[in-house]
Design a protein around this motif. Structure first.
Motif, PDB file in Angstrom:
ATOM      1  N   LYS A   1       0.825  -1.213   0.000  1.00  0.00           N
ATOM      2  CA  LYS A   1       0.000   0.000   0.000  1.00  0.00           C
ATOM      3  C   LYS A   1       0.856   1.259   0.000  1.00  0.00           C
ATOM      4  CE  LYS A   1      -3.971  -2.002   2.443  1.00  0.00           C
ATOM      5  NZ  LYS A   1      -4.834  -1.890   3.656  1.00  0.00           N
ATOM      6  N   GLY A   2       2.195   1.050  -0.006  1.00  0.00           N
ATOM      7  CA  GLY A   2       3.092   2.193   0.029  1.00  0.00           C
ATOM      8  C   GLY A   2       3.332   2.718   1.426  1.00  0.00           C
ATOM      9  N   GLU A   3       2.811   2.034   2.421  1.00  0.00           N
ATOM     10  CA  GLU A   3       2.966   2.471   3.809  1.00  0.00           C
ATOM     11  C   GLU A   3       4.332   2.055   4.356  1.00  0.00           C
ATOM     12  OE1 GLU A   3      -1.740   1.803   5.027  1.00  0.00           O
ATOM     13  OE2 GLU A   3      -0.273   0.182   5.237  1.00  0.00           O
ATOM     14  N   VAL A   4       4.926   2.930   5.146  1.00  0.00           N
ATOM     15  CA  VAL A   4       6.168   2.590   5.832  1.00  0.00           C
ATOM     16  C   VAL A   4       5.814   1.706   7.018  1.00  0.00           C
ATOM     17  CG1 VAL A   4       8.158   3.455   7.112  1.00  0.00           C
ATOM     18  CG2 VAL A   4       7.334   4.691   5.097  1.00  0.00           C
ATOM     19  N   VAL A   5       6.172   0.441   6.939  1.00  0.00           N
ATOM     20  CA  VAL A   5       5.832  -0.499   8.008  1.00  0.00           C
ATOM     21  C   VAL A   5       7.011  -0.758   8.942  1.00  0.00           C
ATOM     22  CG1 VAL A   5       3.944  -1.626   6.798  1.00  0.00           C
ATOM     23  CG2 VAL A   5       6.277  -2.426   6.430  1.00  0.00           C
ATOM     24  N   ILE A   6       8.218  -0.515   8.443  1.00  0.00           N
ATOM     25  CA  ILE A   6       9.426  -0.606   9.275  1.00  0.00           C
ATOM     26  C   ILE A   6      10.239   0.646   8.972  1.00  0.00           C
ATOM     27  CG2 ILE A   6      11.515  -1.919   9.808  1.00  0.00           C
ATOM     28  CD1 ILE A   6      10.031  -4.433   8.845  1.00  0.00           C
ATOM     29  N   PRO A   7      10.399   1.542   9.947  1.00  0.00           N
ATOM     30  CA  PRO A   7      11.060   2.827   9.703  1.00  0.00           C
ATOM     31  C   PRO A   7      12.495   2.665   9.217  1.00  0.00           C
ATOM     32  CG  PRO A   7       9.929   2.823  11.830  1.00  0.00           C
ATOM     33  CD  PRO A   7       9.921   1.407  11.335  1.00  0.00           C
ATOM     34  N   ALA A   8      12.992   3.718   8.585  1.00  0.00           N
ATOM     35  CA  ALA A   8      14.355   3.714   8.055  1.00  0.00           C
ATOM     36  C   ALA A   8      15.345   3.972   9.194  1.00  0.00           C
ATOM     37  CB  ALA A   8      14.488   4.765   6.961  1.00  0.00           C
ATOM     38  N   ASP A   9      15.586   2.922   9.957  1.00  0.00           N
ATOM     39  CA  ASP A   9      16.480   3.006  11.119  1.00  0.00           C
ATOM     40  C   ASP A   9      17.805   2.288  10.894  1.00  0.00           C
ATOM     41  OD1 ASP A   9      14.549   4.399  12.532  1.00  0.00           O
ATOM     42  OD2 ASP A   9      13.699   2.584  13.447  1.00  0.00           O
ATOM     43  N   TYR A  10      17.978   1.660   9.726  1.00  0.00           N
ATOM     44  CA  TYR A  10      19.095   0.740   9.551  1.00  0.00           C
ATOM     45  C   TYR A  10      20.071   1.231   8.491  1.00  0.00           C
ATOM     46  CZ  TYR A  10      15.964  -2.186  12.235  1.00  0.00           C
ATOM     47  OH  TYR A  10      15.137  -2.670  13.218  1.00  0.00           O
ATOM     48  N   SER A  11      21.364   1.041   8.771  1.00  0.00           N
ATOM     49  CA  SER A  11      22.385   1.432   7.798  1.00  0.00           C
ATOM     50  C   SER A  11      22.399   0.479   6.607  1.00  0.00           C
ATOM     51  CB  SER A  11      23.764   1.481   8.459  1.00  0.00           C
ATOM     52  OG  SER A  11      24.062   0.273   9.131  1.00  0.00           O
ATOM     53  N   ARG A  12      21.953  -0.771   6.809  1.00  0.00           N
ATOM     54  CA  ARG A  12      21.744  -1.718   5.719  1.00  0.00           C
ATOM     55  C   ARG A  12      20.541  -2.575   6.045  1.00  0.00           C
ATOM     56  NH1 ARG A  12      26.743  -4.948   3.359  1.00  0.00           N
ATOM     57  NH2 ARG A  12      25.152  -5.281   1.755  1.00  0.00           N
ATOM     58  N   ALA A  13      19.831  -2.989   5.015  1.00  0.00           N
ATOM     59  CA  ALA A  13      18.657  -3.848   5.205  1.00  0.00           C
ATOM     60  C   ALA A  13      18.517  -4.751   3.992  1.00  0.00           C
ATOM     61  CB  ALA A  13      17.394  -3.005   5.388  1.00  0.00           C
ATOM     62  N   PHE A  14      18.350  -6.049   4.235  1.00  0.00           N
ATOM     63  CA  PHE A  14      18.221  -7.033   3.172  1.00  0.00           C
ATOM     64  C   PHE A  14      16.746  -7.374   2.938  1.00  0.00           C
ATOM     65  CE2 PHE A  14      22.618  -7.278   4.032  1.00  0.00           C
ATOM     66  CZ  PHE A  14      23.237  -7.907   2.972  1.00  0.00           C
ATOM     67  N   SER A  15      16.465  -7.933   1.770  1.00  0.00           N
ATOM     68  CA  SER A  15      15.104  -8.386   1.475  1.00  0.00           C
ATOM     69  C   SER A  15      14.711  -9.526   2.402  1.00  0.00           C
ATOM     70  CB  SER A  15      15.008  -8.865   0.021  1.00  0.00           C
ATOM     71  OG  SER A  15      15.229  -7.800  -0.867  1.00  0.00           O
ATOM     72  N   PHE A  16      13.411  -9.663   2.635  1.00  0.00           N
ATOM     73  CA  PHE A  16      12.910 -10.740   3.473  1.00  0.00           C
ATOM     74  C   PHE A  16      12.962 -12.070   2.742  1.00  0.00           C
ATOM     75  CE2 PHE A  16      11.301  -7.337   6.032  1.00  0.00           C
ATOM     76  CZ  PHE A  16      11.226  -7.876   7.303  1.00  0.00           C
ATOM     77  N   SER A  17      13.273 -13.106   3.483  1.00  0.00           N
ATOM     78  CA  SER A  17      13.244 -14.473   2.978  1.00  0.00           C
ATOM     79  C   SER A  17      12.764 -15.369   4.103  1.00  0.00           C
ATOM     80  CB  SER A  17      14.631 -14.900   2.501  1.00  0.00           C
ATOM     81  OG  SER A  17      14.623 -16.238   2.050  1.00  0.00           O
TER      82      SER A  17
END
Length: 530
Positions: free
Chosen positions: A82-98
């Motif tokens: 839906k374009g909603e931010v569900v996890i805020p941009a708090d991380y210096s790196r973030a990988f895709s979910f698996s």
């Protein structure tokens, strides 16, 4: 060129679609685009169904879980469909979910989150690895241990190195030696080995005191560690996901002692004496050997089937085939007994009776189909059949099969064919320009293009000047030749670029997203966000 990674990704999403259909789950096909500084989510009709609710600098495509990573001012977070931010941009790196989890980094330390953003593994570790068999390797104070998917440390960090769990056990390193442990940390295989490779069908290559052997999952040495080298005759990639379902023949091994090679079985029986300087087993039936600087071949009983009299010898066999349909079986049966051979500067082809199929009179030779082979005389190419008769006149300045045009590569010792072409039996040829013919020399695509590339089972991409388009198997235009770039189809859709902007088309040529986007991801099938 298609890559293995890309092919695996396509397979992943195809599998996901099938699972959704059979499970009656709700799914949608979405892409993410950026235009005039704003990000939107598009459905497969080209409609913008949602605005992304963050001024992101970058957004990756959706993962299988329906989340996409975004970057804002060098920090990373996640949005939903839906374009909603569900996890805020708090991380210096973030990988895709698996499988419901994703690796994240805060500052210089790593952790693991679930789809709600909860830190299952707190971001207090030097490193974390992906989830294998319900276990997550974590690194602290330069030592490795394991946590479960609830975040509980079940094996304290005390190992110098480790691999992911292979169902019930994992390879770990203490000091400079490797062994294995179970999920409680109990030792299974003693820490006696310099190296233990990934297990295949319950066995693995292991190195002790500089020598190689073969062990089973209990640590029993099936072949003593006394060899300079050992090669499985099937895939020996050191893959942390190896398990007993891995396909291949792991009952025979190429072994090396005192600089010479031979063949042994899993019981230690010598099948071929260890006396050959160069030695490669192909298709579990034939062995390529070298004697007195000349190449030949023998069978598994040690009988010479092709004398060692050739400067070069390449078995014409497929190398990466995984499918089991008639098409792939035909390749196996058609090519397993043929060898390309070279004397002096000329090539020919022989069978395992050392009968010449193609006379030794060509400057080069390569496979075009199961029964037709490209041959070069002087500077020109044509093709012959397995009886040596010319079936395509020797009049082309270049000739390639569609495998070679997209996913073809050579190795010194053999001919590798990736078999990802969607146009079997079709040959790419050039005089002044490129076109396509079949193996009877019938023109399929006229020789009037600057390039022709395999695209899908019904399409090829063609280039005139700097512009690209697509044609079907009748040579009819599907996408007009006026695009700067056209990407290969992903789940039935292909990205197109025009006037530096990106759009999306279907494989039948319908433009569903006009080329107006500065950035546009591939379409992905994802769950509907509730």
């Amino acid at each position: 060129m298609k890559t293995r990674k890309n092919l695996s990704f396509k397979l992943l999403y195809t599998t996901f679609v099938c699972v959704c259909i059979t499970s009656f789950c709700q799914a949608q096909t979405l892409a993410i685009g950026k235009k005039n500084g704003a990000w939107v989510i598009l459905d497969n009709t080209g409609k913008a169904v949602a605005q992304v609710q963050t001024a992101a600098d970058k957004i990756d495509e959706f993962s299988e879980d329906g989340l996409a990573t975004f970057k804002l001012l060098d920090k990373n977070g996640y949005i939903n469909t839906k374009g909603e931010v569900v996890i805020p941009a708090d991380y210096s790196r973030a990988f895709s979910f698996s499988d419901g989890f994703a690796k994240v980094k805060k500052g210089e330390l790593w952790g693991m989150i679930d789809k709600t953003g909860k830190l299952i593994i707190p971001a207090t570790y030097q490193d974390v690895k992906d989830v294998y068999s319900g276990m997550i390797a974590v690194k602290q104070n330069n030592l490795w241990g394991y946590a479960d998917t609830k975040g509980t440390i079940v094996i304290e960090p005390k190992y110098a190195d480790c691999k992911g769990f292979e169902k019930t056990f994992a390879r770990v390193k203490t000091g400079v030696k490797w062994g294995t442990i179970d999920k409680t940390g109990k030792q299974i295989i003693p820490f006696d080995y310099d190296q233990i490779n990934g297990f295949r069908q319950g066995i693995a290559k292991a190195k002790k005191n500089g020598k190689w052997g073969v062990i089973d999952a209990t640590g029993k040495e099936l072949l003593a560690c006394v060899y300079e080298d050992i090669k499985f005759i099937s895939d020996e990639q050191d893959d942390d996901k190896a398990d007993d379902k891995t396909k291949g023949d792991y009952t025979k091994f190429q072994v090396k002692q005192l600089g010479k090679w031979g063949l042994m079985d899993i019981k230690g029986t010598v099948l071929i004496p260890i006396e050959h300087r160069d030695f490669t087993l192909y298709n579990n039936t034939l062995i390529r050997i070298k004697q007195n600087e000349k190449w030949g071949a023998m069978d598994l009983q040690g009988n010479i089937v092709i004398p060692c009299e050739y400067r070069e010898l390449k078995p014409v066999i497929q190398s990466f085939i995984t499918k089991t349909d008639n098409y792939y079986n035909a390749a196996l049966q058609s090519w397993k007994d043929k060898f390309l051979v070279k004397k002096d500067a000329l090539w020919g082809m022989v069978n395992t009776k050392h009968e010449f199929i193609v006379p030794m009179e060509y400057n080069d030779i390569k496979a075009l189909s199961f029964t037709v082979f490209g041959v070069k005389k002087g500077a020109l190419w044509g093709a012959v059949n397995t009886k040596g008769a010319i079936v395509i006149p020797i009049e082309y300045t270049d000739m390639r099969n569609m495998w070679e045009a997209s996913t073809f590569s050579f190795a010194i010792s053999m001919l590798y064919i990736d078999f990802n072409s969607s146009w079997p039996g079709v040959v790419k040829v050039k005089k002044q320009k490129w076109g396509l013919i079949d193996t009877t020399a019938k023109i399929i695509i006229p020789l009037e293009y600057d390039d022709v590339r395999d695209c899908s089972k019904n399409l090829v991409k063609v280039k005139k000047g700097v512009a690209w388009g697509t044609l079907n198997k009748k040579g009819e235009v599907v996408l007009p030749i006026n695009y700067e770039d056209i990407k290969d189809p992903e789940i039935g859709y292909m990205k197109v670029k025009q006037n530096t902007k990106w759009g999306m088309a279907t494989t039948d040529g319908k433009i569903i997203v006009e080329p107006t986007y500065d950035v546009l991801s591939e379409f992905r099938v994802v769950p509907i966000t509730k």
